[in-house]
Motif scaffolding. Structure first.
Motif, mmCIF file in Angstrom:
data_model
loop_
_atom_site.group_PDB
_atom_site.id
_atom_site.type_symbol
_atom_site.label_atom_id
_atom_site.label_comp_id
_atom_site.label_asym_id
_atom_site.label_seq_id
_atom_site.Cartn_x
_atom_site.Cartn_y
_atom_site.Cartn_z
ATOM 1 N N LEU A 94 0.833 -1.211 0.000
ATOM 2 C CA LEU A 94 0.000 0.000 0.000
ATOM 3 C C LEU A 94 0.864 1.256 0.000
ATOM 4 C CD1 LEU A 94 -2.982 -0.923 2.354
ATOM 5 C CD2 LEU A 94 -2.655 -1.388 -0.081
ATOM 6 N N VAL A 95 2.007 1.195 0.662
ATOM 7 C CA VAL A 95 2.946 2.320 0.650
ATOM 8 C C VAL A 95 3.480 2.503 -0.773
ATOM 9 C CG1 VAL A 95 5.119 3.213 1.573
ATOM 10 C CG2 VAL A 95 3.542 1.978 3.074
ATOM 11 N N GLN A 96 3.794 1.404 -1.435
ATOM 12 C CA GLN A 96 4.255 1.482 -2.825
ATOM 13 C C GLN A 96 3.208 2.147 -3.716
ATOM 14 O OE1 GLN A 96 4.965 -2.807 -3.245
ATOM 15 N NE2 GLN A 96 7.035 -2.303 -3.971
ATOM 16 N N ASP A 97 1.957 1.782 -3.540
ATOM 17 C CA ASP A 97 0.893 2.343 -4.369
ATOM 18 C C ASP A 97 0.771 3.847 -4.161
ATOM 19 O OD1 ASP A 97 -1.319 1.692 -6.259
ATOM 20 O OD2 ASP A 97 -2.525 2.588 -4.668
ATOM 21 N N GLN A 98 0.829 4.285 -2.911
ATOM 22 C CA GLN A 98 0.744 5.716 -2.636
ATOM 23 C C GLN A 98 1.976 6.444 -3.155
ATOM 24 O OE1 GLN A 98 -0.764 6.498 1.455
ATOM 25 N NE2 GLN A 98 -1.295 4.323 1.381
ATOM 26 N N ALA A 99 3.136 5.819 -3.051
ATOM 27 C CA ALA A 99 4.362 6.421 -3.589
ATOM 28 C C ALA A 99 4.239 6.598 -5.095
ATOM 29 C CB ALA A 99 5.574 5.561 -3.240
ATOM 30 N N MET A 100 3.660 5.615 -5.768
ATOM 31 C CA MET A 100 3.496 5.698 -7.218
ATOM 32 C C MET A 100 2.615 6.879 -7.606
ATOM 33 S SD MET A 100 4.502 4.199 -9.921
ATOM 34 C CE MET A 100 4.159 4.351 -11.661
ATOM 35 N N VAL A 101 1.566 7.118 -6.846
ATOM 36 C CA VAL A 101 0.689 8.254 -7.120
ATOM 37 C C VAL A 101 1.485 9.558 -7.002
ATOM 38 C CG1 VAL A 101 -1.327 9.556 -6.294
ATOM 39 C CG2 VAL A 101 -1.417 7.055 -6.426
ATOM 40 N N LEU A 102 2.262 9.698 -5.950
ATOM 41 C CA LEU A 102 3.060 10.913 -5.767
ATOM 42 C C LEU A 102 4.119 11.049 -6.851
ATOM 43 C CD1 LEU A 102 3.536 11.017 -1.894
ATOM 44 C CD2 LEU A 102 1.926 12.296 -3.299
ATOM 45 N N LEU A 103 4.779 9.945 -7.183
ATOM 46 C CA LEU A 103 5.837 9.998 -8.190
ATOM 47 C C LEU A 103 5.288 10.219 -9.592
ATOM 48 C CD1 LEU A 103 8.173 7.205 -6.801
ATOM 49 C CD2 LEU A 103 8.504 9.690 -6.715
ATOM 50 N N SER A 104 4.054 9.836 -9.827
ATOM 51 C CA SER A 104 3.424 10.113 -11.119
ATOM 52 C C SER A 104 3.196 11.615 -11.282
ATOM 53 C CB SER A 104 2.096 9.375 -11.241
ATOM 54 O OG SER A 104 2.313 7.993 -11.267
ATOM 55 N N ALA A 105 2.886 12.278 -10.179
ATOM 56 C CA ALA A 105 2.660 13.724 -10.219
ATOM 57 C C ALA A 105 3.967 14.509 -10.284
ATOM 58 C CB ALA A 105 1.859 14.153 -8.986
ATOM 59 N N CYS A 106 4.998 14.006 -9.626
ATOM 60 C CA CYS A 106 6.289 14.701 -9.559
ATOM 61 C C CYS A 106 7.418 13.688 -9.777
ATOM 62 C CB CYS A 106 6.472 15.375 -8.204
ATOM 63 S SG CYS A 106 5.169 16.530 -7.784
ATOM 64 N N PRO A 107 7.645 13.249 -11.015
ATOM 65 C CA PRO A 107 8.672 12.219 -11.249
ATOM 66 C C PRO A 107 10.082 12.724 -10.995
ATOM 67 C CG PRO A 107 7.746 13.001 -13.325
ATOM 68 C CD PRO A 107 6.989 13.685 -12.230
ATOM 69 N N TRP A 108 10.979 11.775 -10.757
ATOM 70 C CA TRP A 108 12.382 12.101 -10.564
ATOM 71 C C TRP A 108 13.116 12.012 -11.890
ATOM 72 C CZ3 TRP A 108 12.233 7.956 -6.324
ATOM 73 C CH2 TRP A 108 11.760 8.509 -5.134
#
Length: 165
Positions: free
Chosen positions: A23-37
């Motif tokens: 679930l942490v991975q899923d939430q991280a993916m949402v954030l990283l989709s908005a602000c990728p590295w």
């Protein structure tokens, strides 16, 4: 129901053993989709590792409000009663039920997103619902496998996929 208001809180809940890393991975993916590295291309949440999580925790958006940033918080259902908080939009149902929106146990509905969370191996253990109630998005609800029958997960996913086909 576990209510998660930001990524830092999600990480802390995982460290306490209250939510799984998936679930942490899923939430991280949402954030990283908005602000990728730059230089790090993640195509699937299961690719996110502990190093990515640590890096994300060092960013200011880790503590930013999900409700402000994404239009709603993340929620983890723990009981059948929690499922009644996952409401969809059906104007006819609301009219005939005194303005109350239907929940996932009342009837099958299409969603902006409703699917299983893919696992690195084996069968999915979690499913989720998202209905965008505002321009930013909306709340996300995670459903563990033991509640899928009560939540009518397979039916909701089938109708959602049909609506988006």
């Amino acid at each position: 129901m576990i209510d998660i208001h930001n990524f830092t809180e999600a990480h802390n809940l995982h460290r306490q053993g209250r939510i799984p890393f998936r679930l942490v991975q899923d939430q991280a993916m949402v954030l990283l989709s908005a602000c990728p590295w730059p230089g790090r291309h993640i195509h699937d949440a299961i690719e996110i590792d502990a190093h990515d999580i640590d890096r994300l925790l060092s960013r200011p958006d880790a503590a930013a409000s999900y409700a402000d940033m994404l239009g709603g918080n993340f929620h983890v259902c723990e009981t059948e009663t929690d499922l009644k908080q996952i409401v969809g939009m059906d104007m006819e149902f609301a009219k005939s039920h005194g303005g109350r929106w239907p929940n996932v146990t009342d009837q099958v509905m299409g969603w902006d997103a409703c699917d299983y969370l893919k696992e690195p191996s084996g069968e999915a253990q979690w499913a989720f619902f998202l209905l965008c109630w505002n321009d930013a998005g909306g709340p996300v609800y995670y459903i563990p496998k033991q509640l899928w029958l009560a939540a009518r997960i397979a039916e909701h996913i089938a109708l959602t996929q049909q609506n988006w086909a």
